[in-house]
Write an enzyme that holds these catalytic residues in place. Structure first.
Site, PDB file in Angstrom:
ATOM      1  N   GLY A  71       0.809  -1.215   0.000  1.00  0.00           N
ATOM      2  CA  GLY A  71       0.000   0.000   0.000  1.00  0.00           C
ATOM      3  C   GLY A  71       0.845   1.270   0.000  1.00  0.00           C
ATOM      4  O   GLY A  71       0.548   2.223  -0.726  1.00  0.00           O
ATOM      5  N   THR A  72       1.904   1.269   0.782  1.00  0.00           N
ATOM      6  CA  THR A  72       2.726   2.486   0.889  1.00  0.00           C
ATOM      7  C   THR A  72       3.356   2.817  -0.457  1.00  0.00           C
ATOM      8  O   THR A  72       3.326   3.974  -0.901  1.00  0.00           O
ATOM      9  CB  THR A  72       3.816   2.290   1.964  1.00  0.00           C
ATOM     10  OG1 THR A  72       3.169   1.997   3.211  1.00  0.00           O
ATOM     11  CG2 THR A  72       4.689   3.518   2.118  1.00  0.00           C
ATOM     12  N   ASN A 150      -8.755   3.699   7.930  1.00  0.00           N
ATOM     13  CA  ASN A 150      -8.201   2.548   8.658  1.00  0.00           C
ATOM     14  C   ASN A 150      -8.500   2.582  10.153  1.00  0.00           C
ATOM     15  O   ASN A 150      -8.583   1.540  10.795  1.00  0.00           O
ATOM     16  CB  ASN A 150      -6.685   2.469   8.438  1.00  0.00           C
ATOM     17  CG  ASN A 150      -5.989   3.801   8.531  1.00  0.00           C
ATOM     18  OD1 ASN A 150      -6.358   4.751   7.840  1.00  0.00           O
ATOM     19  ND2 ASN A 150      -5.006   3.908   9.391  1.00  0.00           N
ATOM     20  N   GLN A 188      -7.931  -0.309   2.780  1.00  0.00           N
ATOM     21  CA  GLN A 188      -8.847  -0.891   3.774  1.00  0.00           C
ATOM     22  C   GLN A 188     -10.197  -1.291   3.176  1.00  0.00           C
ATOM     23  O   GLN A 188     -10.928  -2.071   3.778  1.00  0.00           O
ATOM     24  CB  GLN A 188      -9.090   0.095   4.933  1.00  0.00           C
ATOM     25  CG  GLN A 188      -7.867   0.354   5.787  1.00  0.00           C
ATOM     26  CD  GLN A 188      -7.420  -0.873   6.598  1.00  0.00           C
ATOM     27  OE1 GLN A 188      -8.148  -1.851   6.768  1.00  0.00           O
ATOM     28  NE2 GLN A 188      -6.195  -0.822   7.106  1.00  0.00           N
ATOM     29  N   SER A 208      -3.377  -3.484  -1.012  1.00  0.00           N
ATOM     30  CA  SER A 208      -2.284  -4.178  -0.330  1.00  0.00           C
ATOM     31  C   SER A 208      -2.751  -5.578   0.074  1.00  0.00           C
ATOM     32  O   SER A 208      -3.847  -5.733   0.611  1.00  0.00           O
ATOM     33  CB  SER A 208      -1.911  -3.368   0.915  1.00  0.00           C
ATOM     34  OG  SER A 208      -0.942  -4.044   1.663  1.00  0.00           O
ATOM     35  N   THR A 246      12.715  -7.181 -10.415  1.00  0.00           N
ATOM     36  CA  THR A 246      12.187  -8.520 -10.701  1.00  0.00           C
ATOM     37  C   THR A 246      10.937  -8.760  -9.858  1.00  0.00           C
ATOM     38  O   THR A 246      10.922  -8.486  -8.661  1.00  0.00           O
ATOM     39  CB  THR A 246      13.265  -9.583 -10.396  1.00  0.00           C
ATOM     40  OG1 THR A 246      14.408  -9.265 -11.185  1.00  0.00           O
ATOM     41  CG2 THR A 246      12.778 -10.984 -10.727  1.00  0.00           C
ATOM     42  N   CYS A 334       0.371   2.013  13.138  1.00  0.00           N
ATOM     43  CA  CYS A 334       1.636   2.684  12.875  1.00  0.00           C
ATOM     44  C   CYS A 334       1.908   3.780  13.895  1.00  0.00           C
ATOM     45  O   CYS A 334       3.039   4.180  14.088  1.00  0.00           O
ATOM     46  CB  CYS A 334       1.615   3.295  11.478  1.00  0.00           C
ATOM     47  SG  CYS A 334       0.887   2.210  10.265  1.00  0.00           S
TER      48      CYS A 334
HETATM   49  N1  PLP Z   1      -3.189   2.907   3.442  1.00  0.00           N
HETATM   50  C1  PLP Z   1      -4.001   2.497   4.413  1.00  0.00           C
HETATM   51  C2  PLP Z   1      -5.396   3.058   4.509  1.00  0.00           C
HETATM   52  C3  PLP Z   1      -3.563   1.544   5.345  1.00  0.00           C
HETATM   53  O1  PLP Z   1      -4.390   1.149   6.326  1.00  0.00           O
HETATM   54  C4  PLP Z   1      -2.239   1.039   5.236  1.00  0.00           C
HETATM   55  C5  PLP Z   1      -1.710   0.104   6.230  1.00  0.00           C
HETATM   56  O2  PLP Z   1      -2.106   0.103   7.393  1.00  0.00           O
HETATM   57  C6  PLP Z   1      -1.441   1.496   4.177  1.00  0.00           C
HETATM   58  C7  PLP Z   1      -1.950   2.434   3.303  1.00  0.00           C
HETATM   59  C8  PLP Z   1      -0.047   0.985   3.990  1.00  0.00           C
HETATM   60  O3  PLP Z   1      -0.073  -0.314   3.408  1.00  0.00           O
HETATM   61  P1  PLP Z   1       1.190  -1.278   3.512  1.00  0.00           P
HETATM   62  O4  PLP Z   1       1.263  -1.737   4.927  1.00  0.00           O
HETATM   63  O5  PLP Z   1       0.891  -2.379   2.550  1.00  0.00           O
HETATM   64  O6  PLP Z   1       2.379  -0.470   3.089  1.00  0.00           O
END
Ligand code: PLP
Length: 398
Positions: A71-72, A150, A188, A208, A246, A334
């Site tokens: 996701g990031t 989230n 989410q 993700s 890769t 986080c």
């Molecule tokens: N975006 C949202 C809304 C999330 O809840 C999260 C993870 O908690 C992320 C992005 C980040 O995803 P990833 O952990 O796969 O980097």
């Protein structure tokens, strides 16, 4: 001790079918999809099959799915990639105050050269549409607003946001100005809400695997055909030059399978999760006084419950729940560990003291009615014990 995991918005366990599907790709099927021999071609076919499984969950085209590390990275690629492709036309981007840090900190990083507007939300954590309409100017090139939050589970009015952007773009097409690009962080929402990208005019969408019973470190970005984008990573020609490196074939296979399962089970699962979530809230609100629900159940992810317990610190609650075998979360995973009230609850106008006493319960595939019963039986004792130590609560009782 029996352990109950009720923190699925932080991460989920890998589904047994997902694990079974990915294991051969960590063993005998180890080829590099760029190789022309049998091993490579097998990996290539597997990669394209997974792309189809992901696309199918959103009614998207396979060519619109790009694999990333999660996701990031998808959020970074969406925002920085769109901004760098449209740099000469771009001086303003719009986001919201309640985004995940993957979006918020990316926007903050871009503040050096660009104006960023952080839209406010109402008391239920829903973005104010009127503010969006007012804030888009001739210089706006990107809007990035999450699909669902989230921490609170608040579902954002994505369809209405698309309509607003569409009407701006219709006007722009008359004067040959580039379109406003719309990105949504759907990390989410994916697997919990139906999403049809033939119906929604979303240009970029992040997902993700580890939030939908897949492994960590793999995700994807949907890029609508025709959206102008630049890559973040430079290297080989992987993912049609959009993401060098890769491909993580075991992870990609797993994401594909997780999406396939989500497509089949989403509707039934959402009903089951909402039933458990409602039972949990009913139990808490009946058995414990001075509790507040952060959000609106009818505009909330079916699995998420965010509750403020007055006169208590969330961290102490978490530790006490953990001692009883219950794993929940205070604010987003986080940011837990810091005593700052959650930026999401602050944006909703929740009193900082109440925000610090907030817990997030997020349910998943394996949770049962019995587990909810156990949590509802356990919580009142913990709350009573912690409130007995609170001078403010004691004074209030006098
Ligand atoms: N975006 C949202 C809304 C999330 O809840 C999260 C993870 O908690 C992320 C992005 C980040 O995803 P990833 O952990 O796969 O980097």
């Amino acid at each position: 001790m029996k352990r109950i995991y009720i923190d699925h918005n932080a991460t989920t366990p890998v589904h047994p079918e997902v694990l079974r599907e990915m294991l051969p790709f960590l063993k005998e099927n180890f080829g590099n999809p760029s190789s022309i021999h049998w091993f490579g071609q097998q990996a290539h076919n597997t990669l394209e099959n997974a792309r189809e499984q992901v696309a199918s969950l959103f009614n998207a085209e396979t060519a619109e799915i790009f694999f990333t590390s999660g996701g990031t990275e998808s959020d970074n690629l969406a925002i920085k990639g769109a901004v760098s492709a449209l740099r000469q036309d771009c001086s303003h981007i719009v986001t919201s105050q309640i985004e995940h840090h993957a979006v918020l900190n990316t926007c903050k990083y871009l503040e050096e050269g660009l104006k960023v507007t952080y839209l406010p939300v109402d008391k239920y954590g829903i973005v104010k549409l009127g503010e969006l309409e007012k804030t888009i100017t001739a210089n706006t090139i990107l809007v990035t607003i999450m699909f669902a939050n989230n921490e609170t589970g608040a579902i954002q009015p994505i369809e209405d946001i698309c309509k607003i952007i569409q009407s701006v773009n219709n006007e722009r097409s008359k004067i040959s100005r580039p379109n406003v690009v719309f990105h949504t962080d759907a990390v989410q929402a994916v697997g919990k809400l139906p999403i049809d990208l033939k119906q929604l005019e979303v240009d970029l969408l992040s997902l993700s695997a580890h939030k939908i019973n897949g492994p960590k470190g793999i995700g994807a970005l949907y890029i609508r055909k025709g959206t102008k984008m630049q890559p973040l990573l430079h290297g080989g020609h992987h993912e049609k030059n959009m993401r060098a490196g890769t491909e993580n074939i075991p992870g990609i296979v797993a994401l594909g399978k997780a999406c396939e399962i989500a497509k089949k089970t989403l509707e039934k699962e959402a009903k089951h999760l909402a039933k458990l979530r409602n039972k949990l809230w009913k139990g808490i609100s009946e058995k414990i006084e001075h509790v507040n629900l952060n959000g609106l159940p009818e505009k909330c992810l079916p699995n998420t419950l965010n509750v403020s317990f007055e006169f208590i610190e969330g961290e102490s609650m978490l530790l006490n729940l953990d001692l009883k075998g219950i794993a929940a979360s205070a604010g987003s995973a986080c940011t837990s560990g810091s005593m700052e009230p959650s930026h999401v609850l602050s944006a909703m106008g929740v009193d900082p003291v109440k925000a610090q006493g907030s817990l997030r319960f997020s349910l998943g595939l394996n949770n049962t009615e019995e587990e909810i019963d156990y949590i509802v039986e356990t919580l009142p004792g913990i709350v009573k014990k912690l409130r007995a130590m609170s001078p403010i609560y004691k004074n209030k009782k006098k």
